[in-house]
Design a protein around this motif. Structure first.
Motif, PDB file in Angstrom:
ATOM      1  N   UNK A 185      -8.938   6.201 -55.651  1.00 32.21           N
ATOM      2  CA  UNK A 185      -9.633   6.748 -54.475  1.00 32.21           C
ATOM      3  C   UNK A 185      -8.736   7.737 -53.729  1.00 32.21           C
ATOM      4  N   UNK A 186      -7.454   7.384 -53.584  1.00 36.85           N
ATOM      5  CA  UNK A 186      -6.556   8.316 -52.895  1.00 36.85           C
ATOM      6  C   UNK A 186      -6.435   9.621 -53.672  1.00 36.85           C
ATOM      7  N   UNK A 187      -6.350   9.490 -54.993  1.00 37.32           N
ATOM      8  CA  UNK A 187      -6.233  10.711 -55.805  1.00 37.32           C
ATOM      9  C   UNK A 187      -7.484  11.572 -55.678  1.00 37.32           C
ATOM     10  N   UNK A 188      -8.645  10.926 -55.642  1.00 35.71           N
ATOM     11  CA  UNK A 188      -9.895  11.688 -55.497  1.00 35.71           C
ATOM     12  C   UNK A 188      -9.953  12.387 -54.145  1.00 35.71           C
ATOM     13  N   UNK A 189      -9.503  11.704 -53.099  1.00 37.15           N
ATOM     14  CA  UNK A 189      -9.476  12.328 -51.780  1.00 37.15           C
ATOM     15  C   UNK A 189      -8.516  13.525 -51.763  1.00 37.15           C
ATOM     16  N   UNK A 190      -7.352  13.345 -52.389  1.00 38.43           N
ATOM     17  CA  UNK A 190      -6.387  14.452 -52.409  1.00 38.43           C
ATOM     18  C   UNK A 190      -6.960  15.658 -53.160  1.00 38.43           C
ATOM     19  N   UNK A 191      -7.672  15.391 -54.273  1.00 35.08           N
ATOM     20  CA  UNK A 191      -8.276  16.490 -55.030  1.00 35.08           C
ATOM     21  C   UNK A 191      -9.341  17.199 -54.192  1.00 35.08           C
ATOM     22  N   UNK A 192     -10.162  16.418 -53.472  1.00 30.63           N
ATOM     23  CA  UNK A 192     -11.218  17.028 -52.660  1.00 30.63           C
ATOM     24  C   UNK A 192     -10.648  17.877 -51.541  1.00 30.63           C
ATOM     25  N   UNK A 193      -9.582  17.401 -50.905  1.00 35.14           N
ATOM     26  CA  UNK A 193      -8.978  18.154 -49.803  1.00 35.14           C
ATOM     27  C   UNK A 193      -8.199  19.353 -50.314  1.00 35.14           C
ATOM     28  N   UNK A 194      -7.680  19.264 -51.554  1.00 35.69           N
ATOM     29  CA  UNK A 194      -6.854  20.347 -52.091  1.00 35.69           C
ATOM     30  C   UNK A 194      -7.669  21.533 -52.575  1.00 35.69           C
ATOM     31  N   UNK A 196      -9.908  24.929 -52.561  1.00 40.69           N
ATOM     32  CA  UNK A 196      -9.832  26.078 -51.631  1.00 40.69           C
ATOM     33  C   UNK A 196     -10.891  25.987 -50.534  1.00 40.69           C
ATOM     34  N   UNK A 197     -10.453  26.157 -49.317  1.00 37.77           N
ATOM     35  CA  UNK A 197     -11.301  26.162 -48.142  1.00 37.77           C
ATOM     36  C   UNK A 197     -12.260  24.963 -48.119  1.00 37.77           C
ATOM     37  N   UNK A 198     -11.721  23.745 -48.053  1.00 32.99           N
ATOM     38  CA  UNK A 198     -12.602  22.560 -47.993  1.00 32.99           C
ATOM     39  C   UNK A 198     -13.348  22.531 -46.666  1.00 32.99           C
ATOM     40  N   UNK A 199     -14.509  21.924 -46.701  1.00 39.28           N
ATOM     41  CA  UNK A 199     -15.310  21.821 -45.484  1.00 39.28           C
ATOM     42  C   UNK A 199     -14.605  20.928 -44.465  1.00 39.28           C
ATOM     43  N   UNK A 200     -14.851  21.249 -43.195  1.00 42.85           N
ATOM     44  CA  UNK A 200     -14.208  20.471 -42.123  1.00 42.85           C
ATOM     45  C   UNK A 200     -14.648  19.015 -42.173  1.00 42.85           C
TER      46      UNK A 200
END
Length: 395
Positions: A185-194, A196-200
């Motif tokens: 889960x942490x890895x998935x969160x890091x990928x989502x935040x990493x 380009x220009x993730x949503x707020x």
């Protein structure tokens, strides 16, 4: 204070055996006394031992004199018989008193002999704890009630050993298995935040989820420590300074102390030492310090001190604050118990802090005391067996 004769069953057996002996002796002496009470109703002068019959001369006066003499002799014999009965009664009472003392002694000896196997079973059972459940009583001898009791206890110990092993295995496996999806889960969160220009919203959601994942991970770590403290062995025993552990814990929480503007009164001394697992003892001190910080009020105070006696090394953590009910404070050593009605607790609190402290203190043969201060706040005292200093001098 212990019971004067060592136990209720022992006292009952002693009284039972003594009462039986004493009752039998009383009946025997009573029969002897009754049988010795046969009185002589007729008496001839020639029947008196040691007396030479006298010739009764003819004439009425001589006959009256002989009858008077016979009556005198009969009265004397009655007095002798009464004296003998009195001496027999006194002797019987003395014998009964002696028999009472002997009966108590014999009753106690027999009670000890009857209860000796039970005392051996009790002593052996007390030596068996969670660390040596593999031991058995293994009582030898004929198949009787005592051996059946010992075999029953051995069967209970076997079931407890299986249960404890299964519990340790389950807690360990469950905690390690749950960490794998947490890491995913942490890895998935890091990928989502990493990206380009993730949503707020994605960034905010990831932050909240990461905080909850950290809390779950902290909870799993608490379960592992609690399981080890309650059911594990302390193979890594070594002399440990409670003062040094307290300073390390305070240093690690400097930022949290400053964030709440807490005043810390440090009265720890390095020469207050105990013996045990340094990792578990440091977790104990950490949890006591964390509890004092997390559950404190803004601009409050914390007092940490160490003290020792001839047999104990103590760590004392006190805080100010609102007045608590002692009944609620007494339940804080149970998992997930918190003061008040809030089940979620403060941020980062797992609800296992003081329950872990209690388990670690118990694993080190110590005692934990929680006291609601009358003027407000909480006083926590961890008292552990004292250990010698590294220079060989007792603290």
């Amino acid at each position: 204070m212990g019971k004067p004769w060592g136990g209720t069953v022992r006292r009952r057996f002693t009284i039972l055996y003594a009462g039986g002996f004493l009752g039998s002796g009383t009946v025997l002496l009573a029969l002897i006394y009754l049988m010795s009470g046969t009185r002589v109703t007729t008496l001839a002068p020639e029947g008196i031992p040691g007396q030479v019959p006298e010739q009764v001369p003819a004439g009425r006066s001589d006959l009256a004199s002989a009858e008077q003499r016979i009556r005198d002799l009969g009265r004397q014999l009655s007095e002798v018989h009464a004296q003998q009965n009195h001496r027999l009664l006194v002797g019987s009472l003395i014998a009964l008193a002696v028999m009472a003392g002997v009966s108590l002694l014999l009753g106690r000896i027999l009670a000890d002999r009857v209860l000796r196997p039970l005392r051996l079973i009790t002593a052996a059972t007390r030596r068996i704890s969670a660390e040596n459940l593999y031991q058995r009583l293994a009582v030898a001898g004929p198949v009787d009630e005592v051996k059946e009791l010992a075999d029953t206890v051995d069967g209970l110990l076997e079931r407890l050993e299986v249960s404890f092993v299964a519990q340790r295995r389950f807690v360990g496996n469950a905690s390690h298995e749950l960490r794998t999806p947490l890491a995913t889960m942490r890895a998935s969160l890091d990928v989502a935040v990493a990206k380009p220009e993730p949503a707020a919203q994605t960034v905010a959601l990831a932050g909240r989820l990461r905080a909850e994942l950290d809390r779950v991970d902290h909870l799993l770590d608490g379960f592992l420590v609690l399981a080890r403290a309650q059911h594990g062995t302390l193979a890594d025993r070594t002399p440990v300074s409670l003062g040094e552990l307290a300073r390390r814990a305070l240093t690690a929480r400097t930022a949290d102390i400053a964030a709440k503007a807490l005043t810390v009164d440090d009265e720890v001394r390095a020469n207050v030492r105990t013996e045990g697992s340094e990792a578990l003892l440091f977790r104990m001190v950490e949890n006591m310090v964390d509890n004092a910080i997390v559950h404190n009020q803004e601009s409050g105070w914390v007092r940490i001190s160490t003290e020792h006696t001839a047999t104990e090394a103590r760590l004392v953590v006190e805080t100010g604050g609102r007045i608590f009910d002692q009944d609620q404070v007494d339940r804080l050593t149970q998992p997930f118990e918190r003061l008040g009605t809030d089940r979620t607790g403060p941020e980062g609190s797992s609800g296992l802090g003081l329950s872990i402290v209690a388990a670690i203190v118990a694993a080190h043969d110590g005692r934990l005391a929680l006291q609601a201060r009358p003027e407000g706040g909480l006083r926590v005292v961890a008292a552990l067996p004292s250990a010698a200093r590294s220079d060989g001098v007792a603290p």
